[in-house]
Scaffold this active site. Structure first.
Site, PDB file in Angstrom:
ATOM      1  N   GLN A 133       4.864 -13.529  -6.705  1.00 25.40           N
ATOM      2  CA  GLN A 133       5.242 -12.540  -7.715  1.00 25.40           C
ATOM      3  C   GLN A 133       6.752 -12.382  -7.798  1.00 25.40           C
ATOM      4  OE1 GLN A 133       3.264  -9.021  -6.182  1.00 25.40           O
ATOM      5  NE2 GLN A 133       3.911  -9.542  -4.111  1.00 25.40           N
ATOM      6  N   TYR A 171       4.719   6.760 -11.765  1.00 23.49           N
ATOM      7  CA  TYR A 171       3.582   5.947 -12.198  1.00 23.49           C
ATOM      8  C   TYR A 171       3.232   6.376 -13.614  1.00 23.49           C
ATOM      9  CZ  TYR A 171       2.848   4.271  -7.410  1.00 23.49           C
ATOM     10  OH  TYR A 171       3.001   3.681  -6.180  1.00 23.49           O
ATOM     11  N   GLU A 209      -0.895  -8.365   4.442  1.00 23.06           N
ATOM     12  CA  GLU A 209      -0.045  -8.489   3.252  1.00 23.06           C
ATOM     13  C   GLU A 209       0.186  -9.969   2.997  1.00 23.06           C
ATOM     14  OE1 GLU A 209       2.106  -8.615   0.160  1.00 23.06           O
ATOM     15  OE2 GLU A 209       1.634  -6.557   0.812  1.00 23.06           O
ATOM     16  N   ASP A 214      -4.068  -0.857  -0.683  1.00 22.03           N
ATOM     17  CA  ASP A 214      -2.868  -0.398  -1.394  1.00 22.03           C
ATOM     18  C   ASP A 214      -2.414  -1.540  -2.291  1.00 22.03           C
ATOM     19  OD1 ASP A 214      -0.531   0.716  -2.268  1.00 22.03           O
ATOM     20  OD2 ASP A 214       0.531   0.495  -0.372  1.00 22.03           O
ATOM     21  N   GLY A 268      -5.996 -11.272   2.485  1.00 26.57           N
ATOM     22  CA  GLY A 268      -6.849 -10.213   2.983  1.00 26.57           C
ATOM     23  C   GLY A 268      -8.330 -10.548   2.891  1.00 26.57           C
ATOM     24  N   GLN A 321       1.601   7.692  -0.753  1.00 24.78           N
ATOM     25  CA  GLN A 321       1.301   7.197   0.595  1.00 24.78           C
ATOM     26  C   GLN A 321       0.463   8.202   1.382  1.00 24.78           C
ATOM     27  OE1 GLN A 321       2.425   4.265   0.466  1.00 24.78           O
ATOM     28  NE2 GLN A 321       4.270   4.356  -0.793  1.00 24.78           N
ATOM     29  N   SER A 327      -1.348  -3.392  -6.202  1.00 21.06           N
ATOM     30  CA  SER A 327      -0.698  -3.226  -7.493  1.00 21.06           C
ATOM     31  C   SER A 327      -1.774  -3.236  -8.573  1.00 21.06           C
ATOM     32  CB  SER A 327       0.338  -4.335  -7.706  1.00 21.06           C
ATOM     33  OG  SER A 327      -0.240  -5.603  -7.469  1.00 21.06           O
TER      34      SER A 327
END
Length: 293
Positions: free
Chosen positions: A38, A235, A113, A162, A145, A69, A164
């Site tokens: 990305q 957001y 990640e 968590d 993952g 968070q 995107s």
């Protein structure tokens, strides 16, 4: 990715929120490269401190990241009677991990990640979020993952995703697979008996159909499914939600099992989360409650 014009960064996504954008005034671009997965950018902004953007979409700002968070972490952890072992999928900025390791019952945390660049960049430019990476109870796994969960069945008390958004302006994004029923089936197999999962669940203002479909799919997999939200200005729509799932049919996400005292909240440096806001997070506007009931 041309997202800065005349000193202003704009978060544009014509597929998910057409005809609008969030714009922040930029003082300096601190980092901008394309990883294997990305586009990664960190900017110093006039009003929100350093800001992380992935594929042109705001992921976190130093000013308001704590809201997301803390709720993403403590909504699921405080709904589980003994969340000793926690898996975080995504979250390479370190924010969720920072909160998870604060919980007094958590003994081990694994972060999966896929993008090493995100971890490295946030350690340098978003240190207040990445501080959790130094915790001794954390294991970092850089990789897929999906593959990790396939190799670790019946192992975790809580799984937090968590992620995107599932789409960017050009089409399906890398996180699209995390919004599919197959992913939630994999989560179910990775959880221990009575396990709980929490996933980024988009916003009721622009993604209500997606949330409704995802909630219906989860009800075919988990006996208890609910939706909560948090207010956060950077957001789109000023709000983002969470899909919460439990393998324990007795779970009531709206009444936390663990209730932090004011003294505990202060000691943990919580700025948004406390028991009453945990309960209030499930009180949706009538249009959303009707669509998701």
């Amino acid at each position: 990715m041309e997202t800065i014009c005349k000193g202003w960064f704009s978060d544009v996504n014509e597929r998910m929120w057409p005809g609008q954008a969030i714009s922040l005034q930029v003082d300096e671009v601190l980092f901008h490269e394309k990883s294997d997965y990305q586009d990664v950018m960190v900017m110093k902004t006039k009003s929100y401190g350093n800001v992380l953007a992935l594929d042109g979409a705001i992921q976190a700002t130093e000013k308001d990241e704590f809201a997301y968070q803390e709720m993403c972490t403590f909504l699921p952890l405080n709904s589980h009677p003994n969340p000793e072992k926690v898996l975080v999928i995504g979250g390479g900025d370190g924010g969720v991990v920072r909160e998870v390791v604060k919980h007094p019952k958590v003994k081990r945390v694994v972060l999966c990640e896929i993008d090493q660049m995100v971890i490295d960049v946030c350690k340098k430019h978003m240190p207040s979020m990445a501080v959790g990476f130094s915790h001794p109870n954390l294991e970092v796994n850089v990789g897929d993952g999906f593959k990790y969960m396939q190799e670790h069945t019946n192992e975790f008390d809580v799984i937090i995703t968590d992620s995107s958004d599932p789409e960017n302006s050009e089409g399906p994004a890398p996180a699209a697979c995390l919004f599919q029923a197959e992913y939630y089936k994999l989560i179910k197999n990775t959880l221990r008996e009575g396990g709980i999962a929490c996933s980024q669940g988009e916003t009721i203002w622009y993604d209500l159909e997606l949330i409704s479909e995802l909630k219906k799919a989860c009800k075919e997999i988990f006996p208890v499914v609910d939706y909560a939200y948090v207010s956060i200005p950077t957001y789109i729509g000023g709000q983002i939600g969470f899909i919460l799932n439990s393998l324990n049919k007795e779970t009531n996400f709206r009444k936390p099992i663990t209730r932090f005292t004011d003294e505990e909240c202060e000691k943990m440096n919580l700025k948004y989360y406390y028991p009453e806001i945990h309960e209030a997070a499930f009180c949706l506007p009538r249009f959303a409650r009707k669509a998701l009931s």
